[in-house]
Design a protein around this motif. Structure first.
Motif, PDB file in Angstrom:
ATOM      1  N   THR A  93       2.355  -2.264   3.599  1.00 29.87           N
ATOM      2  CA  THR A  93       1.630  -3.501   3.331  1.00 29.87           C
ATOM      3  C   THR A  93       2.603  -4.668   3.346  1.00 29.87           C
ATOM      4  OG1 THR A  93       0.231  -4.701   1.754  1.00 29.87           O
ATOM      5  CG2 THR A  93       1.870  -3.210   0.831  1.00 29.87           C
ATOM      6  N   ASP A  94       2.090  -5.838   3.704  1.00 31.12           N
ATOM      7  CA  ASP A  94       2.906  -7.048   3.676  1.00 31.12           C
ATOM      8  C   ASP A  94       2.648  -7.852   2.409  1.00 31.12           C
ATOM      9  OD1 ASP A  94       4.846  -8.681   5.074  1.00 31.12           O
ATOM     10  OD2 ASP A  94       3.247 -10.160   5.337  1.00 31.12           O
ATOM     11  N   ALA A  95       1.647  -7.426   1.642  1.00 29.93           N
ATOM     12  CA  ALA A  95       1.268  -8.156   0.436  1.00 29.93           C
ATOM     13  C   ALA A  95       2.204  -7.819  -0.723  1.00 29.93           C
ATOM     14  CB  ALA A  95      -0.170  -7.816   0.063  1.00 29.93           C
ATOM     15  N   GLU A  96       2.124  -8.612  -1.765  1.00 29.00           N
ATOM     16  CA  GLU A  96       2.919  -8.352  -2.963  1.00 29.00           C
ATOM     17  C   GLU A  96       2.462  -7.039  -3.592  1.00 29.00           C
ATOM     18  OE1 GLU A  96       3.977 -10.504  -7.249  1.00 29.00           O
ATOM     19  OE2 GLU A  96       2.976 -11.621  -5.636  1.00 29.00           O
ATOM     20  N   VAL A  97       3.420  -6.231  -4.029  1.00 28.60           N
ATOM     21  CA  VAL A  97       3.083  -4.907  -4.553  1.00 28.60           C
ATOM     22  C   VAL A  97       3.383  -4.825  -6.041  1.00 28.60           C
ATOM     23  CG1 VAL A  97       3.423  -3.737  -2.357  1.00 28.60           C
ATOM     24  CG2 VAL A  97       5.366  -4.022  -3.914  1.00 28.60           C
ATOM     25  N   SER A  98       2.707  -3.894  -6.700  1.00 25.36           N
ATOM     26  CA  SER A  98       2.915  -3.649  -8.122  1.00 25.36           C
ATOM     27  C   SER A  98       4.088  -2.694  -8.315  1.00 25.36           C
ATOM     28  CB  SER A  98       1.650  -3.049  -8.737  1.00 25.36           C
ATOM     29  OG  SER A  98       0.542  -3.902  -8.545  1.00 25.36           O
ATOM     30  N   PRO A  99       4.634  -2.612  -9.528  1.00 20.43           N
ATOM     31  CA  PRO A  99       5.723  -1.656  -9.791  1.00 20.43           C
ATOM     32  C   PRO A  99       5.313  -0.237  -9.401  1.00 20.43           C
ATOM     33  CG  PRO A  99       5.497  -3.184 -11.617  1.00 20.43           C
ATOM     34  CD  PRO A  99       4.345  -3.460 -10.704  1.00 20.43           C
ATOM     35  N   GLY A 100       6.216   0.472  -8.732  1.00 14.30           N
ATOM     36  CA  GLY A 100       5.920   1.824  -8.273  1.00 14.30           C
ATOM     37  C   GLY A 100       5.294   1.880  -6.897  1.00 14.30           C
ATOM     38  N   GLU A 101       4.982   0.713  -6.326  1.00 12.60           N
ATOM     39  CA  GLU A 101       4.444   0.647  -4.974  1.00 12.60           C
ATOM     40  C   GLU A 101       5.482   0.021  -4.050  1.00 12.60           C
ATOM     41  OE1 GLU A 101       0.877  -1.605  -5.373  1.00 12.60           O
ATOM     42  OE2 GLU A 101      -0.289   0.087  -6.132  1.00 12.60           O
ATOM     43  N   TYR A 102       5.271   0.193  -2.737  1.00 17.91           N
ATOM     44  CA  TYR A 102       6.273  -0.246  -1.768  1.00 17.91           C
ATOM     45  C   TYR A 102       5.622  -0.982  -0.603  1.00 17.91           C
ATOM     46  CZ  TYR A 102       8.467   3.628  -4.254  1.00 17.91           C
ATOM     47  OH  TYR A 102       8.909   4.479  -5.227  1.00 17.91           O
ATOM     48  N   ASN A 103       6.391  -1.933  -0.063  1.00 21.13           N
ATOM     49  CA  ASN A 103       5.997  -2.526   1.212  1.00 21.13           C
ATOM     50  C   ASN A 103       6.341  -1.591   2.365  1.00 21.13           C
ATOM     51  OD1 ASN A 103       7.141  -5.271  -0.469  1.00 21.13           O
ATOM     52  ND2 ASN A 103       5.090  -5.379   0.435  1.00 21.13           N
ATOM     53  N   TYR A 104       7.458  -0.870   2.203  1.00 23.97           N
ATOM     54  CA  TYR A 104       7.914   0.090   3.210  1.00 23.97           C
ATOM     55  C   TYR A 104       8.245   1.407   2.513  1.00 23.97           C
ATOM     56  CZ  TYR A 104       8.567  -3.912   6.378  1.00 23.97           C
ATOM     57  OH  TYR A 104       8.376  -5.027   7.157  1.00 23.97           O
ATOM     58  N   SER A 105       7.790   2.509   3.096  1.00 26.26           N
ATOM     59  CA  SER A 105       8.077   3.820   2.515  1.00 26.26           C
ATOM     60  C   SER A 105       8.355   4.821   3.633  1.00 26.26           C
ATOM     61  CB  SER A 105       6.900   4.307   1.661  1.00 26.26           C
ATOM     62  OG  SER A 105       5.832   4.736   2.483  1.00 26.26           O
TER      63      SER A 105
END
Length: 349
Positions: A93-105
């Protein structure tokens, strides 16, 4: 005694009249006609599978064998959040992520095939690579423990929401990686309705996509951190094609593109047809799509009719050899207002 005689006489008259009435009824004839009315659902089987038509950038990947992205706080990528550990990344995703989530994985976004048919369907997912001259493709388990420039890209699949049950390394011993799966139908998902003068099968209003059987597929990857990647200038391009088959699967329009540049638009009907091939069929790379040019393509309309539909075939000629090794996207606008799409890496132009 006089009363008794009267009663007997009355009874005798009644019996005679009754006997006369019975004889009269037996001489009557009746006749009638009745028309049969058959109430059935003519199309009791429904083929309906929800699949993505274009993966976009889902399978684009980044190789970072030495972890320089994390060391530089992902400055090259706008300080986006990268997962710790992977050596191959996919954008989620290109959006802002919450803690524990990623833009790139290390796992690409999952694509889903949802079976809304009244019968089971078969799904085939095939992944191919081009441009592997500078790297050696390997199984995930053999990427480490060597100084060779080794890269693993793996096709994964499984029931929606579950871990991978099917995996295949891309470009190793077999040039193509393929996984197949049967997606069952969902019991009691349809009800019979009387619509526009006929009985039809319709999905129950209470059901959502999550109520149907579905299968997901995605990519993962791994790069050898012990290799010298400094001289690598070109990474392989991956192309993923998915196909659904089943009873009634050819009922609707679909478009395919072969690696040799043959565009096939099939399943066209009187209501969903192609009105103008030069403007309604477009193809190109990198988001730049152009109308079919009669000077650079060969048309085969033997199986197509402008009024009833059928199958159209368009073969690109050598003028499009600049597309070799690239993913070509095709879009077809139909007369019913819908658009069908496909994309394939071509090599034979």
């Amino acid at each position: 005694m006089k009363l008794k005689k009267i009663l007997v006489a009355a009874l005798a008259v009644t019996m005679i009249m009754g006997s006369s009435s019975m004889a009269f009824a037996a001489e009557q004839k009746g006749e009638g006609a009745g028309a049969g009315d058959l109430d059935v659902v003519k199309d009791s089987d429904v083929f309906s599978v929800v699949v993505p038509t274009d993966a976009g950038t889902t399978f684009d990947y980044i190789v970072d064998p030495l972890g320089v992205i994390k060391e530089t706080d992902a400055e090259k990528y706008g300080n986006k959040v990268f997962e710790d550990g992977p050596t191959v990344f996919f954008q989620n995703t290109d959006a802002e992520v919450s803690p524990g989530e990623y833009n790139y994985s290390g796992t690409s976004n999952k694509l889903k095939a949802i079976n809304k048919s009244t019968k089971a369907v078969d799904l085939s997912v095939e992944a191919t690579l081009t441009g592997t001259d500078e790297v050696t493709m390997a199984e995930a388990s053999t990427v480490t423990g060597s100084t060779d420039v080794l890269l693993n890209l793996q096709l994964n699949g499984g029931a929606a929401g579950a871990a991978a049950s099917d995996t295949a390394a891309i470009g190793t011993s077999n040039a193509d990686a393929e996984i197949t799966a049967a997606i069952d139908e969902t019991a009691n998902a349809y009800e019979t309705k009387y619509v526009n003068g006929k009985y039809v099968k319709q999905i129950k209003d209470s059901l959502t996509d999550d109520d149907f059987e579905a299968y997901e597929f995605w990519l993962t990857g791994k790069a050898n951190a012990s290799s010298d990647w400094a001289d690598v200038t070109t990474l392989p391009e991956v192309n993923v094609v998915w196909t659904v088959t089943g009873e009634g699967a050819e009922a609707g329009p679909r478009v395919t593109l072969s690696q040799s540049g043959l565009i096939t638009v099939s399943g066209l009907t009187a209501d969903a047809n192609v009105a103008n091939g030069n403007t309604d069929i477009k193809y190109g790379v990198d988001g730049n799509l152009y109308g079919a040019d009669n000077a650079n393509v060969t048309w085969d309309t033997t199986g197509w009719n402008k009024d009833t539909g059928g199958t159209l075939k368009i073969q690109m000629n050598h003028a499009y050899n600049v597309y070799n090794g690239k993913k070509v996207n095709v879009e077809v606008k139909l007369t019913n207002g819908t658009t069908i799409k496909c994309g394939t890496v071509v090599n034979g132009l």
